[in-house]
Design a protein around this motif. Structure first.
Motif, PDB file in Angstrom:
ATOM      1  N   LYS A  92      30.779  35.977  33.052  1.00  0.00           N
ATOM      2  CA  LYS A  92      31.939  36.553  33.723  1.00  0.00           C
ATOM      3  C   LYS A  92      32.472  35.628  34.824  1.00  0.00           C
ATOM      4  O   LYS A  92      33.684  35.450  34.954  1.00  0.00           O
ATOM      5  CB  LYS A  92      31.586  37.932  34.293  1.00  0.00           C
ATOM      6  CG  LYS A  92      31.414  38.976  33.203  1.00  0.00           C
ATOM      7  CD  LYS A  92      30.751  40.265  33.639  1.00  0.00           C
ATOM      8  CE  LYS A  92      31.263  40.922  34.855  1.00  0.00           C
ATOM      9  NZ  LYS A  92      30.578  42.209  35.136  1.00  0.00           N
ATOM     10  N   ILE A  93      31.577  35.030  35.596  1.00  0.00           N
ATOM     11  CA  ILE A  93      31.988  34.094  36.652  1.00  0.00           C
ATOM     12  C   ILE A  93      32.763  32.928  36.051  1.00  0.00           C
ATOM     13  O   ILE A  93      33.848  32.563  36.524  1.00  0.00           O
ATOM     14  CB  ILE A  93      30.760  33.584  37.440  1.00  0.00           C
ATOM     15  CG1 ILE A  93      30.174  34.695  38.313  1.00  0.00           C
ATOM     16  CG2 ILE A  93      31.115  32.351  38.272  1.00  0.00           C
ATOM     17  CD1 ILE A  93      28.790  34.380  38.868  1.00  0.00           C
ATOM     18  N   GLU A  94      32.217  32.317  35.008  1.00  0.00           N
ATOM     19  CA  GLU A  94      32.861  31.148  34.395  1.00  0.00           C
ATOM     20  C   GLU A  94      34.168  31.518  33.699  1.00  0.00           C
ATOM     21  O   GLU A  94      35.146  30.773  33.770  1.00  0.00           O
ATOM     22  CB  GLU A  94      31.904  30.465  33.419  1.00  0.00           C
ATOM     23  CG  GLU A  94      30.707  29.828  34.091  1.00  0.00           C
ATOM     24  CD  GLU A  94      31.076  28.782  35.135  1.00  0.00           C
ATOM     25  OE1 GLU A  94      32.042  28.012  34.928  1.00  0.00           O
ATOM     26  OE2 GLU A  94      30.411  28.753  36.183  1.00  0.00           O
ATOM     27  N   ALA A  95      34.185  32.659  33.036  1.00  0.00           N
ATOM     28  CA  ALA A  95      35.406  33.092  32.348  1.00  0.00           C
ATOM     29  C   ALA A  95      36.536  33.323  33.344  1.00  0.00           C
ATOM     30  O   ALA A  95      37.665  32.858  33.137  1.00  0.00           O
ATOM     31  CB  ALA A  95      35.129  34.365  31.545  1.00  0.00           C
ATOM     32  N   ARG A  96      36.220  34.002  34.422  1.00  0.00           N
ATOM     33  CA  ARG A  96      37.251  34.275  35.436  1.00  0.00           C
ATOM     34  C   ARG A  96      37.713  32.994  36.111  1.00  0.00           C
ATOM     35  O   ARG A  96      38.892  32.861  36.448  1.00  0.00           O
ATOM     36  CB  ARG A  96      36.725  35.291  36.439  1.00  0.00           C
ATOM     37  CG  ARG A  96      36.616  36.669  35.817  1.00  0.00           C
ATOM     38  CD  ARG A  96      36.084  37.701  36.768  1.00  0.00           C
ATOM     39  NE  ARG A  96      36.060  39.004  36.118  1.00  0.00           N
ATOM     40  CZ  ARG A  96      35.085  39.876  36.235  1.00  0.00           C
ATOM     41  NH1 ARG A  96      34.053  39.607  37.023  1.00  0.00           N
ATOM     42  NH2 ARG A  96      35.133  41.025  35.608  1.00  0.00           N
ATOM     43  N   ARG A  97      36.791  32.056  36.300  1.00  0.00           N
ATOM     44  CA  ARG A  97      37.147  30.768  36.884  1.00  0.00           C
ATOM     45  C   ARG A  97      38.192  30.045  36.028  1.00  0.00           C
ATOM     46  O   ARG A  97      39.029  29.315  36.532  1.00  0.00           O
ATOM     47  CB  ARG A  97      35.896  29.906  37.042  1.00  0.00           C
ATOM     48  CG  ARG A  97      36.151  28.571  37.714  1.00  0.00           C
ATOM     49  CD  ARG A  97      34.874  27.796  37.935  1.00  0.00           C
ATOM     50  NE  ARG A  97      34.039  28.505  38.905  1.00  0.00           N
ATOM     51  CZ  ARG A  97      32.717  28.474  38.941  1.00  0.00           C
ATOM     52  NH1 ARG A  97      32.051  27.754  38.050  1.00  0.00           N
ATOM     53  NH2 ARG A  97      32.049  29.134  39.851  1.00  0.00           N
ATOM     54  N   LYS A  98      38.121  30.277  34.717  1.00  0.00           N
ATOM     55  CA  LYS A  98      39.056  29.626  33.795  1.00  0.00           C
ATOM     56  C   LYS A  98      40.285  30.486  33.505  1.00  0.00           C
ATOM     57  O   LYS A  98      41.111  30.115  32.671  1.00  0.00           O
ATOM     58  CB  LYS A  98      38.334  29.281  32.492  1.00  0.00           C
ATOM     59  CG  LYS A  98      37.278  28.217  32.713  1.00  0.00           C
ATOM     60  CD  LYS A  98      36.568  27.850  31.441  1.00  0.00           C
ATOM     61  CE  LYS A  98      35.538  26.781  31.779  1.00  0.00           C
ATOM     62  NZ  LYS A  98      34.990  26.140  30.625  1.00  0.00           N
ATOM     63  N   GLY A  99      40.390  31.634  34.171  1.00  0.00           N
ATOM     64  CA  GLY A  99      41.567  32.475  34.022  1.00  0.00           C
ATOM     65  C   GLY A  99      41.515  33.475  32.886  1.00  0.00           C
ATOM     66  O   GLY A  99      42.534  34.060  32.525  1.00  0.00           O
ATOM     67  N   TYR A 100      40.349  33.696  32.316  1.00  0.00           N
ATOM     68  CA  TYR A 100      40.213  34.693  31.255  1.00  0.00           C
ATOM     69  C   TYR A 100      39.962  36.065  31.850  1.00  0.00           C
ATOM     70  O   TYR A 100      39.333  36.195  32.900  1.00  0.00           O
ATOM     71  CB  TYR A 100      39.042  34.357  30.325  1.00  0.00           C
ATOM     72  CG  TYR A 100      39.191  33.069  29.568  1.00  0.00           C
ATOM     73  CD1 TYR A 100      40.249  32.869  28.690  1.00  0.00           C
ATOM     74  CD2 TYR A 100      38.262  32.056  29.718  1.00  0.00           C
ATOM     75  CE1 TYR A 100      40.384  31.683  27.990  1.00  0.00           C
ATOM     76  CE2 TYR A 100      38.382  30.865  29.023  1.00  0.00           C
ATOM     77  CZ  TYR A 100      39.444  30.684  28.162  1.00  0.00           C
ATOM     78  OH  TYR A 100      39.570  29.522  27.472  1.00  0.00           O
ATOM     79  N   SER A 101      40.417  37.084  31.161  1.00  0.00           N
ATOM     80  CA  SER A 101      40.032  38.440  31.537  1.00  0.00           C
ATOM     81  C   SER A 101      38.761  38.782  30.762  1.00  0.00           C
ATOM     82  O   SER A 101      38.503  38.229  29.688  1.00  0.00           O
ATOM     83  CB  SER A 101      41.151  39.444  31.234  1.00  0.00           C
ATOM     84  OG  SER A 101      41.417  39.490  29.853  1.00  0.00           O
TER      85      SER A 101
END
Length: 122
Positions: A92-101
């Motif tokens: 979740k941390i990495e996904a959000r860092r890349k702008g993913y929901s």
């Protein structure tokens, strides 16, 4: 298009460790020298439920050290539960860092399904 991924968990992120502990209602991890039954190790220590000694993570290598005396001092399931929580939080941390929901769904078998999509973070 959907992709199924299996992850071998290496614990390297202190923020995700803290988030995993919070997710499971565990005490805050402690950094430093920790005494296991027969040795002293350095790292980030997490005290799992019903474990006599903590699990200690070396964030530089991703490896874990613990002594659960072959299940007598702590069930492996508790470590697996923490590793799952860590992996979910790190993803979740990495996904959000890349702008993913990120949408999380707990499945009947205890596994967790994460759906990531391009868009605003949630």
């Amino acid at each position: 298009m959907s992709h199924v991924v299996q992850i071998e968990t290496q614990v390297r992120d202190a923020t995700a460790v803290r988030a995993g502990c919070s997710r499971l209602g565990l005490d805050e991890p402690v950094e430093g020298e920790v005494r296991l039954f027969s040795e002293t190790v350095m790292g980030l220590a997490v005290q799992l439920r019903e474990w006599r000694f903590p699990v200690v993570f070396d964030l530089s290598t991703g490896k874990s050290r613990f002594d659960n005396y072959q299940g007598h001092w702590g069930k492996r399931e508790r470590l697996d539960e923490f590793l799952q929580a860590y992996a979910v939080e790190k993803t979740k941390i990495e996904a959000r860092r890349k702008g993913y929901s990120v949408v999380e769904q707990m499945l009947a078998d205890g596994s967790i399904k994460l759906a990531l999509s391009v868009g605003a973070s949630t």
